[in-house]
Design a protein around this motif. Structure first.
Motif, short mmCIF file in Angstrom:
data_model
loop_
_atom_site.label_atom_id
_atom_site.label_comp_id
_atom_site.label_asym_id
_atom_site.label_seq_id
_atom_site.Cartn_x
_atom_site.Cartn_y
_atom_site.Cartn_z
N LYS A 280 1.30 -2.46 -4.24
CA LYS A 280 1.46 -1.27 -3.41
C LYS A 280 0.67 -1.44 -2.11
O LYS A 280 -0.14 -2.35 -1.97
CB LYS A 280 0.97 -0.03 -4.15
CG LYS A 280 1.74 0.27 -5.44
CD LYS A 280 1.16 1.48 -6.15
CE LYS A 280 1.91 1.75 -7.45
NZ LYS A 280 1.34 2.92 -8.18
N ASN A 281 0.94 -0.54 -1.18
CA ASN A 281 0.24 -0.58 0.10
C ASN A 281 -1.27 -0.45 -0.11
O ASN A 281 -1.73 0.33 -0.95
CB ASN A 281 0.75 0.55 1.00
CG ASN A 281 0.23 0.44 2.42
OD1 ASN A 281 -0.16 -0.64 2.87
ND2 ASN A 281 0.22 1.55 3.14
N LYS A 282 -2.01 -1.26 0.66
CA LYS A 282 -3.47 -1.26 0.64
C LYS A 282 -4.05 -1.71 -0.69
O LYS A 282 -5.23 -1.46 -0.98
CB LYS A 282 -4.01 0.12 1.00
CG LYS A 282 -3.61 0.58 2.41
CD LYS A 282 -4.20 1.94 2.75
CE LYS A 282 -3.78 2.37 4.15
NZ LYS A 282 -4.33 3.70 4.50
N GLU A 283 -3.22 -2.41 -1.49
CA GLU A 283 -3.71 -3.03 -2.72
C GLU A 283 -3.52 -4.54 -2.62
O GLU A 283 -2.76 -5.03 -1.79
CB GLU A 283 -2.95 -2.50 -3.94
CG GLU A 283 -3.22 -1.04 -4.26
CD GLU A 283 -2.52 -0.61 -5.53
OE1 GLU A 283 -2.77 0.52 -5.99
OE2 GLU A 283 -1.69 -1.40 -6.06
N SER A 284 -4.23 -5.25 -3.47
CA SER A 284 -4.10 -6.71 -3.54
C SER A 284 -3.82 -7.13 -4.97
O SER A 284 -4.33 -6.52 -5.92
CB SER A 284 -5.38 -7.40 -3.04
OG SER A 284 -5.58 -7.15 -1.67
N ASP A 331 4.06 0.93 3.07
CA ASP A 331 4.53 1.65 1.88
C ASP A 331 5.80 1.04 1.30
O ASP A 331 6.08 1.19 0.11
CB ASP A 331 4.77 3.13 2.22
CG ASP A 331 3.47 3.88 2.49
OD1 ASP A 331 2.43 3.43 1.97
OD2 ASP A 331 3.52 4.88 3.22
N GLU A 332 6.57 0.35 2.13
CA GLU A 332 7.85 -0.18 1.64
C GLU A 332 7.68 -1.25 0.58
O GLU A 332 8.60 -1.53 -0.19
CB GLU A 332 8.67 -0.74 2.80
CG GLU A 332 8.07 -1.97 3.47
CD GLU A 332 8.92 -2.49 4.61
OE1 GLU A 332 10.12 -2.72 4.39
OE2 GLU A 332 8.39 -2.64 5.73
N VAL A 333 6.49 -1.90 0.49
CA VAL A 333 6.31 -2.97 -0.47
C VAL A 333 6.45 -2.45 -1.90
O VAL A 333 6.91 -3.17 -2.79
CB VAL A 333 4.95 -3.67 -0.26
CG1 VAL A 333 3.79 -2.77 -0.68
CG2 VAL A 333 4.92 -4.98 -1.03
N ALA A 334 6.07 -1.19 -2.14
CA ALA A 334 6.13 -0.65 -3.50
C ALA A 334 7.56 -0.58 -4.01
O ALA A 334 7.80 -0.58 -5.22
CB ALA A 334 5.48 0.73 -3.54
N ASN A 335 8.54 -0.49 -3.10
CA ASN A 335 9.94 -0.37 -3.50
C ASN A 335 10.66 -1.73 -3.57
O ASN A 335 11.85 -1.78 -3.88
CB ASN A 335 10.68 0.54 -2.52
CG ASN A 335 10.11 1.94 -2.51
OD1 ASN A 335 9.77 2.50 -3.56
ND2 ASN A 335 9.98 2.52 -1.32
#
Length: 365
Positions: A280-284, A331-335
């Protein structure tokens, strides 16, 4: 006579000590449908201008973990001929029993040795080396071809024969156009970029060999090798693969070849879990990649990820686990169902300035 007998005993004892050493394992993986055979197809013995007995070449190959070799003594250049009196098949005949005992595939070969042009040619899979002793080089190469030989141009970048510029001569065109030139040494203790260009341009088989004359001395590294992608671990399997161009050249920490072989070789070297990352956004998230090969793969990012960041460079060290960290930046990475990461592998070369480009695809959801 006593002195001669002592020398013979010393050779036998030394040979036994050499062969008693443990055998190394070269960790370069098989690829789908093929076995990756480690081969050195250019070397010499006392029967031309080398300094070792033919059986030593078998012992060295066994100790170093090779699958196949070819002893390619010179036809025209035999500086020891006053002391070593024999025909051109003798080195093969002496080495063959130990090769069979050691499970080393010994390919019958010889080197046709002429000035430039055309230079030196190795003839592999011949039946009778004596018949190659002909005055005209075209006749000698044709005789090898008629024996079913695979013919390769040796060390085209050797400055003793081409000191000013490395050229493809009319003589090479003649041999190539008449089915008398099938491969070229891309590496012979030095990388030859012109040879790689010609191999790609003319679809010549790529080879890398040691051309060793004295005792082989490999400590921490390895000798130059031709990796042959063969359907079977047999001499016939190697011959079919060479004529079909299924090889790569392995020297130092570099492999040169065509992408159709390098890409599966790269991914067969690696292991990593296929479970979703759920980035997710802002996670690694960290992907642990195990490299089971002997090659340290040197990766450089080709383009940014979509919705995430990846390291600009990373080295996947041989026989180590490396951590590849991916960080969400939108945010788009989560999808995203999957995350594609594009790297060039700087020590896997498909051309002189063309590293292999690979795509890691990691499940995300």
């Amino acid at each position: 006579m006593k002195k001669f007998g002592f020398i013979i005993v010393l050779l036998v004892v030394s040979s036994g000590l050499l062969y008693a050493q443990s055998r190394r394992i070269i960790n370069i993986p098989n690829i789908s449908g093929y076995q990756t055979l480690k081969c050195d197809l250019h070397m010499h013995t006392v029967f031309s201008d080398g300094t070792v007995w033919p059986t030593v070449r078998i012992e060295e190959a066994w100790n170093e973990g090779l699958d196949a070799i070819s002893i390619t003594d010179h036809i025209e250049y035999r500086p020891h001929s006053i002391d070593v009196v024999a025909d051109h098949n003798r080195s093969y005949d002496l080495a063959k029993p130990l090769a069979d005992q050691s499970d080393i595939l010994l390919i019958k070969g010889a080197e046709i040795t002429r000035s430039m042009p055309p230079g030196h040619f190795n003839a592999l899979f011949i039946t009778n080396a004596n018949l190659l002793e002909l005055d005209d080089v075209q006749d000698a190469v044709k005789e090898a071809r008629d024996q079913g030989a695979f013919l390769m141009w040796n060390h085209p970048c050797w400055d003793a024969q081409q000191p000013d510029s490395v050229l493809w001569w009319d003589e090479h065109s003649y041999f190539f156009e008449n089915d008398m030139l099938h491969g070229i040494e891309v590496y012979n203790w030095e990388f030859c970029p012109e040879a790689l260009d010609w191999a790609n341009e003319k679809m010549l088989t790529m080879l890398g060999n040691s051309d060793v004359h004295g005792p082989m001395d490999v400590n921490d590294g390895h000798r130059p090798l031709t990796l042959v992608f063969a359907k079977s671990r047999t001499i016939g399997g190697i011959k079919e693969a060479l004529f079909d161009g299924r090889t790569a050249v392995y020297f130092d920490n570099t492999i040169v070849g065509r992408s159709e072989f390098l890409e599966p070789l790269f991914f067969q070297s690696l292991e990593f879990k296929k479970t979703p990352l759920k980035l997710k956004n802002k996670e690694s998230k960290v992907v642990k990649i195990t490299n089971n090969s002997d090659v340290d793969y040197e990766l450089e990012l080709v383009q940014p990820g979509v919705g995430f960041d990846a390291p600009e460079t990373i080295t996947l060290k041989a026989h180590h686990v490396s951590a590849l960290s991916l960080s969400g930046n939108s945010d788009e990475v989560a999808n995203s169902g999957s995350l594609d990461v594009y790297y060039r592998v700087n020590n896997l070369l498909t051309g002189v300035d063309d590293p292999l480009v690979v795509t890691f695809t990691f499940r995300n959801n």
